[in-house]
Design a protein around this motif. Structure first.
Motif, mmCIF file in Angstrom:
data_model
loop_
_atom_site.group_PDB
_atom_site.id
_atom_site.type_symbol
_atom_site.label_atom_id
_atom_site.label_comp_id
_atom_site.label_asym_id
_atom_site.label_seq_id
_atom_site.Cartn_x
_atom_site.Cartn_y
_atom_site.Cartn_z
ATOM 1 N N VAL A 69 12.135 113.475 95.726
ATOM 2 C CA VAL A 69 13.105 112.990 96.930
ATOM 3 C C VAL A 69 13.121 111.512 97.028
ATOM 4 N N ALA A 70 14.305 111.128 96.995
ATOM 5 C CA ALA A 70 14.384 109.495 96.921
ATOM 6 C C ALA A 70 15.607 109.066 98.065
ATOM 7 N N GLN A 71 15.562 107.909 98.261
ATOM 8 C CA GLN A 71 16.462 107.321 99.379
ATOM 9 C C GLN A 71 17.124 106.137 98.744
ATOM 10 N N ARG A 100 13.525 119.080 90.601
ATOM 11 C CA ARG A 100 14.858 118.990 91.471
ATOM 12 C C ARG A 100 15.066 117.587 92.106
ATOM 13 N N VAL A 101 16.150 117.201 92.012
ATOM 14 C CA VAL A 101 16.513 115.905 92.605
ATOM 15 C C VAL A 101 17.108 115.950 93.862
ATOM 16 N N VAL A 102 16.587 115.574 94.941
ATOM 17 C CA VAL A 102 17.227 115.463 96.225
ATOM 18 C C VAL A 102 17.398 113.957 96.632
ATOM 19 N N LEU A 103 18.540 113.754 96.900
ATOM 20 C CA LEU A 103 18.796 112.365 97.177
ATOM 21 C C LEU A 103 19.221 112.370 98.665
ATOM 22 N N ASN A 104 18.684 111.542 99.325
ATOM 23 C CA ASN A 104 19.096 111.011 100.890
ATOM 24 C C ASN A 104 19.919 109.812 100.615
ATOM 25 N N ALA A 105 21.082 109.772 100.791
ATOM 26 C CA ALA A 105 21.980 108.653 100.354
ATOM 27 C C ALA A 105 21.878 107.827 101.394
ATOM 28 N N PRO A 140 26.403 104.710 92.474
ATOM 29 C CA PRO A 140 27.130 105.003 91.191
ATOM 30 C C PRO A 140 27.265 106.288 90.706
ATOM 31 N N ALA A 141 28.084 106.692 90.059
ATOM 32 C CA ALA A 141 28.377 108.067 89.489
ATOM 33 C C ALA A 141 27.324 108.542 88.691
ATOM 34 N N GLU A 142 26.651 107.530 87.892
ATOM 35 C CA GLU A 142 25.826 107.652 86.918
ATOM 36 C C GLU A 142 24.392 108.302 87.642
ATOM 37 N N LEU A 143 24.091 108.065 89.033
ATOM 38 C CA LEU A 143 23.122 108.588 89.842
ATOM 39 C C LEU A 143 23.585 109.870 90.288
ATOM 40 N N LEU A 144 24.909 110.053 90.993
ATOM 41 C CA LEU A 144 25.301 111.197 91.771
ATOM 42 C C LEU A 144 25.295 112.219 90.592
ATOM 43 N N ASP A 145 25.480 111.922 89.181
ATOM 44 C CA ASP A 145 25.797 113.032 88.265
ATOM 45 C C ASP A 145 24.188 113.818 87.947
ATOM 46 N N LEU A 146 23.175 113.049 88.512
ATOM 47 C CA LEU A 146 21.795 113.581 88.167
ATOM 48 C C LEU A 146 21.246 114.390 89.681
ATOM 49 N N THR A 151 16.336 102.152 89.974
ATOM 50 C CA THR A 151 15.091 102.868 89.896
ATOM 51 C C THR A 151 15.152 104.279 90.376
ATOM 52 N N VAL A 152 16.056 104.388 91.215
ATOM 53 C CA VAL A 152 16.304 105.727 91.881
ATOM 54 C C VAL A 152 16.894 106.490 90.369
ATOM 55 N N THR A 153 17.639 105.913 89.847
ATOM 56 C CA THR A 153 18.372 106.657 88.786
ATOM 57 C C THR A 153 17.493 106.798 87.572
ATOM 58 N N GLU A 154 16.574 105.778 87.221
ATOM 59 C CA GLU A 154 15.656 105.900 86.084
ATOM 60 C C GLU A 154 14.693 107.222 86.660
ATOM 61 N N ALA A 155 14.405 107.441 87.910
ATOM 62 C CA ALA A 155 13.301 108.492 88.271
ATOM 63 C C ALA A 155 14.049 109.694 87.956
ATOM 64 N N ALA A 156 15.468 109.674 88.434
ATOM 65 C CA ALA A 156 16.320 111.030 88.406
ATOM 66 C C ALA A 156 16.454 111.269 87.005
ATOM 67 N N VAL A 157 16.546 110.514 86.105
ATOM 68 C CA VAL A 157 16.680 110.761 84.745
ATOM 69 C C VAL A 157 15.574 111.499 84.081
ATOM 70 N N ALA A 158 14.221 110.987 84.574
ATOM 71 C CA ALA A 158 13.037 111.559 84.170
ATOM 72 C C ALA A 158 12.944 113.092 84.993
ATOM 73 N N ALA A 159 13.295 113.005 86.033
ATOM 74 C CA ALA A 159 13.046 114.460 86.745
ATOM 75 C C ALA A 159 14.096 115.352 86.068
ATOM 76 N N ARG A 160 15.440 115.053 85.788
ATOM 77 C CA ARG A 160 16.062 115.850 85.087
ATOM 78 C C ARG A 160 15.826 116.529 83.862
ATOM 79 N N SER A 161 15.002 115.444 83.024
ATOM 80 C CA SER A 161 14.320 116.312 81.961
ATOM 81 C C SER A 161 13.420 116.790 81.779
ATOM 82 N N ALA A 162 12.839 116.908 83.020
ATOM 83 C CA ALA A 162 11.666 117.753 83.272
ATOM 84 C C ALA A 162 11.775 119.244 84.213
#
Ligand code: ADP
Length: 293
Positions: free
Chosen positions: A132-134, A155-160, A167-173, A141-152
């Motif tokens: 979970v990230a906000q 599930r990524v929950v984003l409270n925006a 950035p789309a780069e984060l939303l895509d994860l 940093t949120v994007t970096e964490a989401a990349v790691a989450a995805r690789s493993a």
């Protein structure tokens, strides 16, 4: 297991008959100091909702940092990975008047320094069922964490929140987005976004509407309104934090998503029964009791 990546602030809350204006000094009535920040709030909320929780964030080298760590740990959250950076902790200076009107100044302090996650921090993300990230820490940093989450397969929950473009780069994860109306408008760039508009950005989303409940939508075609639970509302601060955390916990437990959203709505409603933010977050028994109504 839930990992929360986000902010921790010390909230310094003073109350007064009226708010001061520029260059004015007002004699107040009360003062409390409580842990806050969306990250810390959601970590505490997830622990109270019954999950095993790791909190990744940064506190300063001041006395607020020491107190923050102690209070978050006391709530049952694993703070073993919480960073201490040289300088001030995040602080929210909050003033509240007799009508409940407020004036808030947030200085991010250590939260702004949470960049470049360590191997241990990334391992904590990979080891969780749900992350979970906000948006009160750097978005990179949120994007970096989401990349790691995805690789493993975490599930990524984003409270925006707070409201901003992402950035789309984060939303895509993102697997699940949780936003209120203001945050949805900032994300979609439309004044008033229909909940389905969020599906252009992410595969699943919840749009929360305070006392009007929430919408759950997904790309499988589900569009469902989940009504708010009727409670005696005292203060709606942190309802969104209680909601997001409970949703992540329930999803991590493998519950059906619509049921998870209903359970989250019970958590949000329970939180409004009490004054304050982190101190008002509900425990599992109270969420279950409301949910069973
Ligand atoms: P935020 O605090 O992020 O703006 P909301 O105010 O939309 O979030 O609240 C999140 C959720 O908490 C809502 O979708 C609802 O389920 C619950 N909630 C919030 N306010 C109330 C209320 N007054 N009565 C009952 N439930 C509420």
């Amino acid at each position: 297991r839930v990992v929360v990546v986000g902010s921790a602030n010390m909230d310094l809350v003073g109350t007064a008959p009226a708010l001061p204006r520029a260059r004015e000094t007002v004699l107040g009535t009360d003062f409390v100091m409580v842990p806050g920040g969306k990250g810390a709030n959601q970590a505490i909320a997830a622990a109270r909702a019954g999950a095993s929780v790791v909190f990744l964030g940064a506190i300063g080298s001041d006395s607020f940092g020491v107190t923050l760590r102690a209070r978050i740990t006391a709530a049952g959250v694993d703070t073993g990975q919480l960073r201490v950076t040289y300088g001030p902790s995040g602080v929210a200076l909050v003033m509240v008047d007799a009508e409940g009107e407020n004036l808030i100044l947030v200085t991010p302090g250590a939260n702004a320094s949470l960049v470049g996650l360590t191997d241990a921090e990334l391992a904590a993300v990979r080891g969780a069922d749900v992350m979970v990230a906000q948006l009160e820490i750097p978005v990179e940093t949120v994007t970096e964490a989401a990349v790691a989450a995805r690789s493993a397969g975490t599930r990524v929950v984003l409270n925006a929140a707070p409201a901003r473009q992402v950035p789309a780069e984060l939303l895509d994860l993102v697997d699940m987005l949780v936003v209120n109306e203001v945050e949805a408008a900032a994300l979609t760039g439309r004044g008033r976004a229909a909940p389905e508009a969020l599906l252009d950005l992410v595969p699943r989303a919840v749009l929360t509407l305070g006392a009007d409940g929430a919408w759950y939508v997904d790309r499988d075609g589900t569009v469902a309104h989940v009504p708010a639970f009727e409670v005696e509302v005292v203060d709606s601060t942190a309802a969104g934090d209680a909601f997001t955390a409970a949703l992540a916990v329930a999803w991590g437990e493998g519950r059906d998503l619509l049921d998870a959203v209903r359970w989250a709505a019970a958590a949000g409603a329970a939180c409004t029964r009490r004054l304050g933010a982190s101190v008002a977050l509900p425990h599992r028994a109270e969420i279950d009791e409301l949910h069973a109504r």
